[in-house]
Design an enzyme around this catalytic site. Structure first.
Site, short mmCIF file in Angstrom:
data_model
loop_
_atom_site.label_atom_id
_atom_site.label_comp_id
_atom_site.label_asym_id
_atom_site.label_seq_id
_atom_site.Cartn_x
_atom_site.Cartn_y
_atom_site.Cartn_z
N TYR A 97 -0.47 11.57 3.48
CA TYR A 97 -1.19 11.77 2.23
C TYR A 97 -1.53 13.24 1.88
O TYR A 97 -1.72 13.57 0.91
CB TYR A 97 -2.83 11.26 2.54
N ASP A 149 0.82 -0.87 -0.01
CA ASP A 149 0.05 0.04 0.10
C ASP A 149 0.65 1.19 -0.06
O ASP A 149 1.76 1.36 -0.89
CB ASP A 149 -0.88 0.04 1.31
N HIS A 161 -7.17 -6.19 -0.35
CA HIS A 161 -6.17 -5.19 -0.28
C HIS A 161 -5.16 -5.35 0.68
O HIS A 161 -3.76 -5.22 0.77
CB HIS A 161 -6.74 -3.96 0.08
#
Length: 286
Positions: A204, A92, A259
């Protein structure tokens, strides 16, 4: 060089080749527990808490989480551990960092293994052309807001955090290794500490700081593993990644996996990693 203290968990003897593991969001070193046990026989396996996560220092300013800083962290950590190269594995967001380290410091990465994250250039180009991926990555934009995303995670006893791992839409599927009550408790403990969500979300808040990339090529053998039922990343990006790897590239897509691949299907993931690591040795002998 940053002056930050980094927390890591290690298995395997010092002096063995280094395998460095970079977790995703919202995770910490614990997401690699199955791999720490598996690879310690032949590697010094180090699972890191990235900058801002878990017991690693978390600078308060958003600027401290630029991708340049995160890439330099890995270089500094490698040197601090007494190594000049490693097998680098990222999942990820940790996969994003792993790709960038491999591009910027190719001499430090003997083999690259990425789980459920495409080459960063594929990601930025694909997202602009495919509204469906833009929607799936909507949280990247949501995270640009100050304080509110952190607050949303804490509401209703961290319901959002729990559901990411356990819900039907985003969690580990029926055929995967479900997280135990203790596993969930470990995640809740780490992310319920005061201020524990700001560092991770600040990663982020800087995503646009070094994309698009100036350099793209990956020159070491690369393995990309992908859970096809990933709720956040479209599988088409995995195949496109091939064009940026100028060496042996192997892609394996697991149809029933989510995921959270290395926790969802640890036995298969570990087997695929072993095969890739051994395959390269055999190729060299030939």
């Amino acid at each position: 060089d940053s002056g930050l203290r980094f927390h890591y968990v290690a298995a395997g003897e010092r002096g063995k080749p280094l395998m460095l593991l970079l977790h995703g969001f919202p995770e910490f070193w614990y997401s690699w527990r199955h791999q720490l046990r598996e690879f310690k026989s032949e590697y010094r396996v180090v699972a890191l808490d990235l900058r801002g996560y878990g017991e690693t220092d978390a600078p308060s300013h958003k600027e401290n989480y630029k991708l340049d800083c995160l890439i330099t962290d890995i270089k500094d950590i490698l040197e601090s551990l007494g190594y000049n190269k490693c097998v680098l594995i990222g999942h990820d967001w940790g996969g994003m960092i792993a790709w960038l380290v491999a591009i910027c410091y190719p001499e430090m990465v003997t083999k690259l293994i990425v789980v459920n994250f495409p080459h960063p250039s594929v990601f930025t180009e694909y997202i602009l052309r495919h509204p469906s991926q833009l929607i799936k990555s909507g949280y990247y934009f949501f995270f640009q807001m100050p304080w509110f995303p952190e607050f949303m995670f804490t509401v209703n006893d961290f319901k959002v955090l729990k559901s990411l791992f356990t819900s039907q839409a985003t969690g580990i599927g029926r055929k995967g290794c479900r997280l135990t009550a203790e596993d969930i408790e470990a995640y809740l403990y780490v992310f319920s500490q005061p201020g524990a969500l700001s560092g991770p979300i600040n990663h982020y808040r800087n995503i646009f700081s070094c994309l698009p990339l100036q350099h793209h090529e990956v020159i070491m053998p690369t393995l990309l593993l992908w859970g096809e039922r990933d709720a956040f990343m479209e599988v088409e990006m995995a195949e496109i990644t091939r064009i940026y790897v100028k060496n042996h590239f192997r892609l394996t897509i697991l149809s029933e996996a989510s995921h959270w691949l290395q926790q969802d299907q640890p036995d298969i993931v570990n087997k695929l990693i072993w095969t890739f690591l051994k395959e390269e040795t055999i190729r060299k002998r030939e």
